[in-house]
Design a protein around this motif. Structure first.
Motif, PDB file in Angstrom:
ATOM      1  N   PRO A  56      35.733  45.810  34.302  1.00 16.38           N
ATOM      2  CA  PRO A  56      36.104  45.726  32.885  1.00 16.38           C
ATOM      3  C   PRO A  56      36.612  44.332  32.538  1.00 16.38           C
ATOM      4  N   ALA A  57      36.482  43.973  31.290  1.00 16.50           N
ATOM      5  CA  ALA A  57      36.887  42.647  30.829  1.00 16.50           C
ATOM      6  C   ALA A  57      38.342  42.365  31.175  1.00 16.50           C
ATOM      7  N   GLY A  58      38.593  41.170  31.712  1.00 15.04           N
ATOM      8  CA  GLY A  58      39.958  40.741  32.002  1.00 15.04           C
ATOM      9  C   GLY A  58      40.535  41.274  33.290  1.00 15.04           C
ATOM     10  N   ARG A  59      39.757  42.036  34.054  1.00 15.22           N
ATOM     11  CA  ARG A  59      40.277  42.613  35.293  1.00 15.22           C
ATOM     12  C   ARG A  59      39.582  42.004  36.507  1.00 15.22           C
ATOM     13  N   SER A  60      40.267  42.047  37.609  1.00 15.03           N
ATOM     14  CA  SER A  60      39.686  41.763  38.936  1.00 15.03           C
ATOM     15  C   SER A  60      39.262  40.321  39.171  1.00 15.03           C
ATOM     16  N   ARG A  61      39.506  39.450  38.221  1.00 17.41           N
ATOM     17  CA  ARG A  61      39.308  38.005  38.413  1.00 17.41           C
ATOM     18  C   ARG A  61      37.942  37.670  39.018  1.00 17.41           C
ATOM     19  N   LYS A  62      36.903  38.129  38.341  1.00 13.25           N
ATOM     20  CA  LYS A  62      35.531  37.893  38.803  1.00 13.25           C
ATOM     21  C   LYS A  62      35.225  36.395  38.877  1.00 13.25           C
ATOM     22  N   SER A  63      35.570  35.673  37.819  1.00 11.65           N
ATOM     23  CA  SER A  63      35.254  34.245  37.762  1.00 11.65           C
ATOM     24  C   SER A  63      35.965  33.458  38.849  1.00 11.65           C
ATOM     25  N   THR A  64      37.201  33.859  39.165  1.00 14.75           N
ATOM     26  CA  THR A  64      37.942  33.190  40.233  1.00 14.75           C
ATOM     27  C   THR A  64      37.215  33.323  41.554  1.00 14.75           C
ATOM     28  N   ALA A  65      36.727  34.520  41.842  1.00 15.00           N
ATOM     29  CA  ALA A  65      35.995  34.752  43.087  1.00 15.00           C
ATOM     30  C   ALA A  65      34.745  33.874  43.151  1.00 15.00           C
ATOM     31  N   LEU A  66      34.027  33.767  42.038  1.00 18.28           N
ATOM     32  CA  LEU A  66      32.822  32.945  42.012  1.00 18.28           C
ATOM     33  C   LEU A  66      33.134  31.473  42.225  1.00 18.28           C
TER      34      LEU A  66
END
Length: 389
Positions: free
Chosen positions: A65-75
């Motif tokens: 979901p938007a704003g959760r789990s820091r997807k961009s940080t992982a990438l």
């Protein structure tokens, strides 16, 4: 500067230690690590299946979901390590964030390398890559996935476009709502979903001031060194006889695809065997230079897929013929985020009346309760799955 030998016993385990203490969940870091190794290997390794070759490229899409789990940080962490590899004089080509089919074809065809035209896309927003013509992009991604040599396409405006030895690796992030709004049910049930690995997680880790220890800083240097070493490997992967027999037995088992009732994932399971071999190659590259697949490589690959498959249907929750599926998901997430406090009917109305009318909100609340996603406690609606934050 050259990268001779290895400094880490297992690159993926080293990556796991390096990313400890960040807000992205371990599952996301794991698949970023796998995709990062694939990006370093490029088109230089493969399995020869006689009628075709299986390359190391993957389409990995992180979903939450938007704003959760820091997807961009992982990438960003994976991409920064790959950029470090270029300090060793090794070429790694990245696509731009916002792109189009024409732009990707131009990038691939302009790579001045006689051995391969390898390109990796790190897209923190899948929508940016897909642009305003997602169907066209999906068709291209399906077409280029197998890395067939001498890819060409005739266009009216640009004439004949040709890529001698294409290889495209995708690591992207998105939300279930974006998928529902932009990917048709036909697209998902077709070739794109079958070639992609959707990794869903909605864990929210809270770390106010992430920082690296001295040990992690050294691990980062070792990760870059070993990634450069992996990038220098090339050749054909072979399967040991016992690994070949294990894979054959698993693949030919008529019961291996039973029990999967979500039709949107049917095509994924039909092509899962190819992704299993791709990931098995990467697991081997993480540990040694043998270019030999062991039974354990395939077993671990299967375990990794078994870990993410139960969550895949959540990635596709908003995709389908139901025109209100995105509203269903939005209301569900709103209630989840209130935690054990719950959300009042008035709050739900005020948060959604901009998008749908009161009757539709009532219908979605009833649907959520019938599905067991929420329950009514007095005058409040509360999530039943314990995913808060």
């Amino acid at each position: 500067m050259t990268a001779k030998g290895r400094k880490l016993d297992n690159w993926i385990l080293g990556y796991s230690k390096y990313t400890e203490g960040t807000e992205s969940p371990p599952r996301f870091h794991l698949w970023v690590a796998i995709s990062t190794i694939a990006a370093a290997a490029q088109r230089k390794i493969f399995i020869d299946a006689d009628y075709f070759q299986i390359h190391s490229n993957l389409y990995v899409i992180l979903v939450s979901p938007a704003g959760r789990s820091r997807k961009s940080t992982a990438l960003r962490i994976g991409k920064s390590l790959l950029k470090g590899v270029m300090d060793y004089g090794i070429e790694i080509n990245f696509s731009t964030q916002a792109s189009s089919v024409a732009a990707l074809v131009k990038q691939l065809s302009s790579i001045n390398n006689q051995d391969h035209q390898s390109l990796t896309s790190f897209s923190s927003e899948l929508g940016s890559l897909f642009g305003t013509k997602p169907v066209e992009m999906v068709d291209f991604l399906m077409d280029i996935y197998d890395c067939n040599p001498d890819w060409d396409k005739q266009t009216v405006s640009r004439g004949l476009e040709k890529i001698d030895k294409p290889w495209f690796n995708l690591l992207a992030a998105t939300t279930p709502v974006w998928m529902g709004d932009n990917l048709s049910k036909t697209t998902v049930e077709g070739g794109f979903a079958s070639r992609s690995i959707f990794v869903y997680d909605d864990v929210r880790l809270l770390v106010a001031f992430p920082s690296l220890t001295a040990e992690q800083k050294q691990i980062r240097r070792d990760l870059v060194h070993d990634l450069a070493h992996i990038a220098q490997l090339k050749g054909e992967f072979k399967l040991r006889p016992d690994a070949r027999e294990f894979y054959r037995s698993w693949y030919e088992d008529p019961n291996r695809m039973t029990g999967h009732t979500d039709q949107r994932l049917a095509s994924y399971f039909e092509r899962k065997h190819i992704n299993v071999l791709k990931v098995a190659m990467i697991l081997s590259l993480s540990q040694n230079d043998s270019l030999v697949l062991e039974t354990r490589d395939i077993e671990v690959a299967l375990e990794l897929f078994a870990d993410i498959e139960p969550g895949m249907h959540k990635a596709f929750a908003a995709v389908g013929k139901n025109s209100y599926s995105t509203d269903y998901e939005r209301i569900k997430l709103q209630i989840q985020r209130t935690g054990p406090r719950g959300m009042s009917y008035k709050e739900i109305i005020s948060s959604n009346i901009y998008a749908i009318d009161k009757r539709t909100i009532d219908e979605q609340l009833n649907a959520l309760m019938n599905a067991g996603e929420i329950e009514a406690k007095g005058k409040l609606f509360v999530s039943t799955n314990g995913t808060y934050g």
